[in-house]
Design a protein around this motif. Structure first.
Motif, PDB file in Angstrom:
ATOM      1  N   MET A  34      54.002  43.559  46.073  1.00 40.48           N
ATOM      2  CA  MET A  34      52.907  43.885  45.155  1.00 40.48           C
ATOM      3  C   MET A  34      53.437  44.009  43.728  1.00 40.48           C
ATOM      4  O   MET A  34      52.741  43.657  42.778  1.00 40.48           O
ATOM      5  N   ALA A  35      54.677  44.476  43.568  1.00 36.44           N
ATOM      6  CA  ALA A  35      55.263  44.587  42.228  1.00 36.44           C
ATOM      7  C   ALA A  35      55.443  43.203  41.608  1.00 36.44           C
ATOM      8  O   ALA A  35      55.153  43.012  40.420  1.00 36.44           O
ATOM      9  N   ALA A  38      52.018  41.858  40.704  1.00 30.62           N
ATOM     10  CA  ALA A  38      51.531  42.541  39.502  1.00 30.62           C
ATOM     11  C   ALA A  38      52.221  41.990  38.254  1.00 30.62           C
ATOM     12  O   ALA A  38      51.582  41.787  37.222  1.00 30.62           O
ATOM     13  N   GLN A  39      53.526  41.741  38.355  1.00 33.95           N
ATOM     14  CA  GLN A  39      54.272  41.173  37.225  1.00 33.95           C
ATOM     15  C   GLN A  39      53.719  39.786  36.871  1.00 33.95           C
ATOM     16  O   GLN A  39      53.497  39.472  35.699  1.00 33.95           O
ATOM     17  N   HIS A  41      50.739  38.575  37.598  1.00 33.30           N
ATOM     18  CA  HIS A  41      49.358  38.686  37.110  1.00 33.30           C
ATOM     19  C   HIS A  41      49.332  39.217  35.686  1.00 33.30           C
ATOM     20  O   HIS A  41      48.518  38.788  34.871  1.00 33.30           O
ATOM     21  N   GLU A  42      50.229  40.129  35.374  1.00 29.08           N
ATOM     22  CA  GLU A  42      50.300  40.650  34.009  1.00 29.08           C
ATOM     23  C   GLU A  42      50.680  39.536  33.033  1.00 29.08           C
ATOM     24  O   GLU A  42      50.161  39.459  31.916  1.00 29.08           O
ATOM     25  N   LEU A  69      45.025  40.930  42.750  1.00 30.97           N
ATOM     26  CA  LEU A  69      46.262  41.249  43.464  1.00 30.97           C
ATOM     27  C   LEU A  69      46.036  41.354  44.965  1.00 30.97           C
ATOM     28  O   LEU A  69      46.871  40.908  45.761  1.00 30.97           O
ATOM     29  N   ASP A  70      44.900  41.924  45.367  1.00 25.04           N
ATOM     30  CA  ASP A  70      44.586  42.020  46.793  1.00 25.04           C
ATOM     31  C   ASP A  70      44.351  40.638  47.382  1.00 25.04           C
ATOM     32  O   ASP A  70      44.782  40.345  48.499  1.00 25.04           O
TER      33      ASP A  70
END
Length: 105
Positions: A34-35, A38-39, A41-42, A69-70
């Motif tokens: 998930m990290a 998230a990176q 997607h950011e 993210l999900d």
């Protein structure tokens, strides 16, 4: 160090791996954390979602409505590919712009 994230059956990922002469991190066999999601997607926002993919077209409206993210965690192949990490700098896709940026290989 350069890492290419994608799937081994993706022609574009194979082209990037061959040109960069690196190993592929297959997101099907070794899902992203998930990290990492998230990176990515950011860095890329909703451009990270490949809404033209076969996977996307097969999703229900409820699945498409999930948080990005999900959705990426549940369906890794909906991620636009490849994502290339070169020494902490991220690139999305294998277009001419990315190839030019990584041409010092």
């Amino acid at each position: 160090m350069t890492t290419v994230y994608g799937i081994k059956t993706c022609d574009t990922c194979r082209k990037a791996v061959k040109a960069l002469d690196v190993e592929l991190h297959d997101i099907r066999t070794a899902p992203l954390s998930m990290a990492q999601l998230a990176q990515f997607h950011e860095a890329f926002g909703d451009a990270l979602l490949n809404t033209r993919s076969t996977t996307w077209r097969g999703l229900s409206d409820d699945e498409r409505a999930l948080a990005p993210l999900d959705l990426l965690a549940a369906h890794p192949t909906v991620m636009k590919r490849p994502v290339i990490d070169r020494n902490g700098t991220l690139y999305l896709g294998w277009g001419k712009d990315v190839q030019a940026a990584l041409s010092d290989v």
